[in-house]
Design a protein around this motif. Structure first.
Motif, PDB file in Angstrom:
ATOM      1  N   SER A 221      -2.305 -16.869  -2.270  1.00 28.38           N
ATOM      2  CA  SER A 221      -3.609 -16.181  -2.261  1.00 28.38           C
ATOM      3  C   SER A 221      -3.971 -15.660  -0.872  1.00 28.38           C
ATOM      4  CB  SER A 221      -4.706 -17.116  -2.772  1.00 28.38           C
ATOM      5  OG  SER A 221      -4.777 -18.263  -1.935  1.00 28.38           O
ATOM      6  N   ASP A 222      -3.372 -16.235   0.177  1.00 34.35           N
ATOM      7  CA  ASP A 222      -3.625 -15.794   1.543  1.00 34.35           C
ATOM      8  C   ASP A 222      -2.418 -14.977   2.026  1.00 34.35           C
ATOM      9  OD1 ASP A 222      -4.024 -15.425   4.258  1.00 34.35           O
ATOM     10  OD2 ASP A 222      -4.176 -17.563   4.738  1.00 34.35           O
ATOM     11  N   PRO A 223      -2.546 -13.648   2.080  1.00 30.26           N
ATOM     12  CA  PRO A 223      -1.398 -12.828   2.481  1.00 30.26           C
ATOM     13  C   PRO A 223      -0.972 -13.029   3.940  1.00 30.26           C
ATOM     14  CG  PRO A 223      -3.357 -11.474   2.294  1.00 30.26           C
ATOM     15  CD  PRO A 223      -3.726 -12.849   1.803  1.00 30.26           C
ATOM     16  N   TYR A 224      -1.769 -13.762   4.712  1.00 29.65           N
ATOM     17  CA  TYR A 224      -1.450 -13.993   6.124  1.00 29.65           C
ATOM     18  C   TYR A 224      -0.943 -15.414   6.389  1.00 29.65           C
ATOM     19  CZ  TYR A 224      -4.041  -9.681   6.412  1.00 29.65           C
ATOM     20  OH  TYR A 224      -4.464  -8.400   6.212  1.00 29.65           O
ATOM     21  N   HIS A 225      -0.680 -16.156   5.329  1.00 26.91           N
ATOM     22  CA  HIS A 225      -0.171 -17.516   5.497  1.00 26.91           C
ATOM     23  C   HIS A 225       1.163 -17.451   6.243  1.00 26.91           C
ATOM     24  CE1 HIS A 225       1.255 -21.554   4.569  1.00 26.91           C
ATOM     25  NE2 HIS A 225      -0.008 -21.847   4.285  1.00 26.91           N
ATOM     26  N   HIS A 226       1.351 -18.346   7.199  1.00 26.94           N
ATOM     27  CA  HIS A 226       2.536 -18.294   8.064  1.00 26.94           C
ATOM     28  C   HIS A 226       3.812 -18.814   7.415  1.00 26.94           C
ATOM     29  CE1 HIS A 226       0.491 -16.891  11.634  1.00 26.94           C
ATOM     30  NE2 HIS A 226      -0.450 -17.789  11.424  1.00 26.94           N
ATOM     31  N   TYR A 227       3.697 -19.704   6.426  1.00 29.22           N
ATOM     32  CA  TYR A 227       4.887 -20.360   5.905  1.00 29.22           C
ATOM     33  C   TYR A 227       5.183 -20.087   4.436  1.00 29.22           C
ATOM     34  CZ  TYR A 227       3.775 -23.087  10.057  1.00 29.22           C
ATOM     35  OH  TYR A 227       3.452 -23.470  11.320  1.00 29.22           O
TER      36      TYR A 227
ATOM     37  N   ALA B  27       7.572 -23.448  -2.932  1.00 30.85           N
ATOM     38  CA  ALA B  27       7.038 -22.511  -1.944  1.00 30.85           C
ATOM     39  C   ALA B  27       8.154 -21.918  -1.093  1.00 30.85           C
ATOM     40  CB  ALA B  27       6.039 -23.231  -1.042  1.00 30.85           C
ATOM     41  N   PHE B  28       8.044 -20.594  -0.841  1.00 29.97           N
ATOM     42  CA  PHE B  28       9.018 -19.904  -0.002  1.00 29.97           C
ATOM     43  C   PHE B  28       8.337 -18.913   0.926  1.00 29.97           C
ATOM     44  CE2 PHE B  28      11.802 -20.982  -3.573  1.00 29.97           C
ATOM     45  CZ  PHE B  28      12.905 -21.473  -2.908  1.00 29.97           C
ATOM     46  N   ASP B  29       8.920 -18.796   2.101  1.00 27.20           N
ATOM     47  CA  ASP B  29       8.656 -17.684   2.997  1.00 27.20           C
ATOM     48  C   ASP B  29       9.813 -16.720   2.761  1.00 27.20           C
ATOM     49  OD1 ASP B  29       7.676 -16.116   5.146  1.00 27.20           O
ATOM     50  OD2 ASP B  29       8.985 -17.152   6.556  1.00 27.20           O
ATOM     51  N   HIS B  30       9.521 -15.455   2.671  1.00 26.41           N
ATOM     52  CA  HIS B  30      10.560 -14.444   2.447  1.00 26.41           C
ATOM     53  C   HIS B  30      10.844 -13.755   3.775  1.00 26.41           C
ATOM     54  CE1 HIS B  30      10.111  -9.972   2.303  1.00 26.41           C
ATOM     55  NE2 HIS B  30      11.377 -10.097   2.030  1.00 26.41           N
ATOM     56  N   LYS B  31      12.104 -13.532   4.034  1.00 25.16           N
ATOM     57  CA  LYS B  31      12.508 -12.843   5.265  1.00 25.16           C
ATOM     58  C   LYS B  31      13.595 -11.843   4.910  1.00 25.16           C
ATOM     59  CE  LYS B  31      12.936 -12.786   9.903  1.00 25.16           C
ATOM     60  NZ  LYS B  31      12.299 -11.640  10.473  1.00 25.16           N
ATOM     61  N   THR B  32      13.333 -10.576   5.181  1.00 23.92           N
ATOM     62  CA  THR B  32      14.348  -9.544   5.000  1.00 23.92           C
ATOM     63  C   THR B  32      14.960  -9.274   6.364  1.00 23.92           C
ATOM     64  OG1 THR B  32      13.158  -8.541   3.153  1.00 23.92           O
ATOM     65  CG2 THR B  32      14.773  -7.173   4.273  1.00 23.92           C
TER      66      THR B  32
ATOM     67  N   LYS C  64      11.391 -17.845  18.600  1.00 26.68           N
ATOM     68  CA  LYS C  64      10.842 -19.136  19.019  1.00 26.68           C
ATOM     69  C   LYS C  64       9.325 -19.061  19.230  1.00 26.68           C
ATOM     70  CE  LYS C  64      14.908 -21.071  19.311  1.00 26.68           C
ATOM     71  NZ  LYS C  64      15.578 -20.960  18.057  1.00 26.68           N
ATOM     72  N   GLN C  65       8.759 -17.921  18.930  1.00 25.14           N
ATOM     73  CA  GLN C  65       7.323 -17.747  19.161  1.00 25.14           C
ATOM     74  C   GLN C  65       6.522 -18.201  17.951  1.00 25.14           C
ATOM     75  OE1 GLN C  65       6.915 -13.765  20.627  1.00 25.14           O
ATOM     76  NE2 GLN C  65       8.213 -14.174  22.368  1.00 25.14           N
ATOM     77  N   LYS C  66       5.387 -17.610  17.731  1.00 23.80           N
ATOM     78  CA  LYS C  66       4.424 -18.044  16.721  1.00 23.80           C
ATOM     79  C   LYS C  66       4.996 -18.127  15.302  1.00 23.80           C
ATOM     80  CE  LYS C  66       0.460 -15.841  15.617  1.00 23.80           C
ATOM     81  NZ  LYS C  66      -0.755 -15.091  15.831  1.00 23.80           N
ATOM     82  N   ARG C  67       6.004 -17.340  14.984  1.00 25.96           N
ATOM     83  CA  ARG C  67       6.516 -17.287  13.615  1.00 25.96           C
ATOM     84  C   ARG C  67       7.645 -18.286  13.355  1.00 25.96           C
ATOM     85  NH1 ARG C  67       7.542 -11.140  12.505  1.00 25.96           N
ATOM     86  NH2 ARG C  67       7.972 -11.957  10.451  1.00 25.96           N
ATOM     87  N   PHE C  68       8.028 -19.067  14.350  1.00 27.08           N
ATOM     88  CA  PHE C  68       9.091 -20.059  14.175  1.00 27.08           C
ATOM     89  C   PHE C  68       8.629 -21.141  13.207  1.00 27.08           C
ATOM     90  CE2 PHE C  68      11.051 -24.104  15.050  1.00 27.08           C
ATOM     91  CZ  PHE C  68      12.391 -23.791  15.122  1.00 27.08           C
ATOM     92  N   HIS C  69       9.484 -21.474  12.241  1.00 27.13           N
ATOM     93  CA  HIS C  69       9.217 -22.628  11.383  1.00 27.13           C
ATOM     94  C   HIS C  69      10.491 -23.061  10.669  1.00 27.13           C
ATOM     95  CE1 HIS C  69       9.221 -20.579   7.451  1.00 27.13           C
ATOM     96  NE2 HIS C  69       8.554 -19.609   8.023  1.00 27.13           N
ATOM     97  N   LEU C  70      10.453 -24.261  10.141  1.00 27.43           N
ATOM     98  CA  LEU C  70      11.588 -24.838   9.423  1.00 27.43           C
ATOM     99  C   LEU C  70      11.221 -25.117   7.972  1.00 27.43           C
ATOM    100  CD1 LEU C  70      12.792 -27.312  12.215  1.00 27.43           C
ATOM    101  CD2 LEU C  70      13.713 -25.047  11.673  1.00 27.43           C
ATOM    102  N   GLN C  71      10.426 -24.240   7.383  1.00 27.39           N
ATOM    103  CA  GLN C  71      10.013 -24.364   5.986  1.00 27.39           C
ATOM    104  C   GLN C  71      11.041 -23.678   5.075  1.00 27.39           C
ATOM    105  OE1 GLN C  71       7.244 -26.211   5.406  1.00 27.39           O
ATOM    106  NE2 GLN C  71       7.039 -26.432   7.611  1.00 27.39           N
ATOM    107  N   ASN C  72      10.830 -23.790   3.776  1.00 25.77           N
ATOM    108  CA  ASN C  72      11.707 -23.132   2.802  1.00 25.77           C
ATOM    109  C   ASN C  72      11.665 -21.626   3.020  1.00 25.77           C
ATOM    110  OD1 ASN C  72      11.908 -25.682   1.695  1.00 25.77           O
ATOM    111  ND2 ASN C  72      10.599 -25.230  -0.048  1.00 25.77           N
TER     112      ASN C  72
END
Length: 153
Positions: free
Chosen positions: A32-38, A47-52, A83-91
């Motif tokens: 529901s939040d299009p700006y969620h980081h993960y 839950a998934f973060d998509h990366k192209t 390694k900046q703000k968008r770094f994460h180890l989520q799905n």
């Protein structure tokens, strides 16, 4: 600055187009939040973060090797992410673009080509097929589930 701005605009809208394809599939629910980081969306409640990403030049293997050994590429992608703000180890689900002439970026605009590949992936989605990655962090072991969807033209 102009080229940077155009590149950011192109990447933003191509990512939105790809997320739209995912989120219009029956077993996918958008965040529901299009700006969620993960989290961009859930597939079957996962839950998934998509990366192209274009097939990385610095990855010292071929696309053929990566397709046979996706866990190796996934570990490399997590390790070499910003390694900046968008770094994460989520799905994460990675769409890996590879154009035979080396114009990988161009594939981001080929939505009609990409759509059936994503839909086929979603039709056959199975949690058991995801790659389980474990990362040593200061807080202990972090587990992420990930996969690659290869888009080749």
């Amino acid at each position: 600055m102009r080229i940077y701005a155009l590149n950011r605009w192109y990447n933003f809208w191509s990512a939105k187009g790809i997320e739209y394809i995912f989120c219009n599939y029956p077993n996918v629910k958008p965040h529901s939040d299009p700006y969620h980081h993960y989290i961009d969306f859930w597939i079957d409640e996962i839950a998934f973060d998509h990366k192209t990403s274009v097939f990385p030049k610095k990855y010292n293997q071929t696309i053929e090797f990566a397709k046979k050994n996706p866990t190796d590429l996934l570990k490399w992608l997590y390790k070499n992410q910003s390694k900046q703000k968008r770094f994460h180890l989520q799905n994460r689900l990675f769409l890996i673009l590879c154009e035979k002439e080396g114009n990988h970026q161009k594939l981001k605009s080929e939505i009609d080509f990409i759509q059936p590949i994503i839909e086929d992936y979603l039709q056959h989605f199975d949690f058991e097929k995801l790659k389980k990655l474990e990362f040593n962090t200061k807080k202990g072991i972090k587990t992420a589930y990930s996969d690659c969807i290869f888009i080749e033209m």
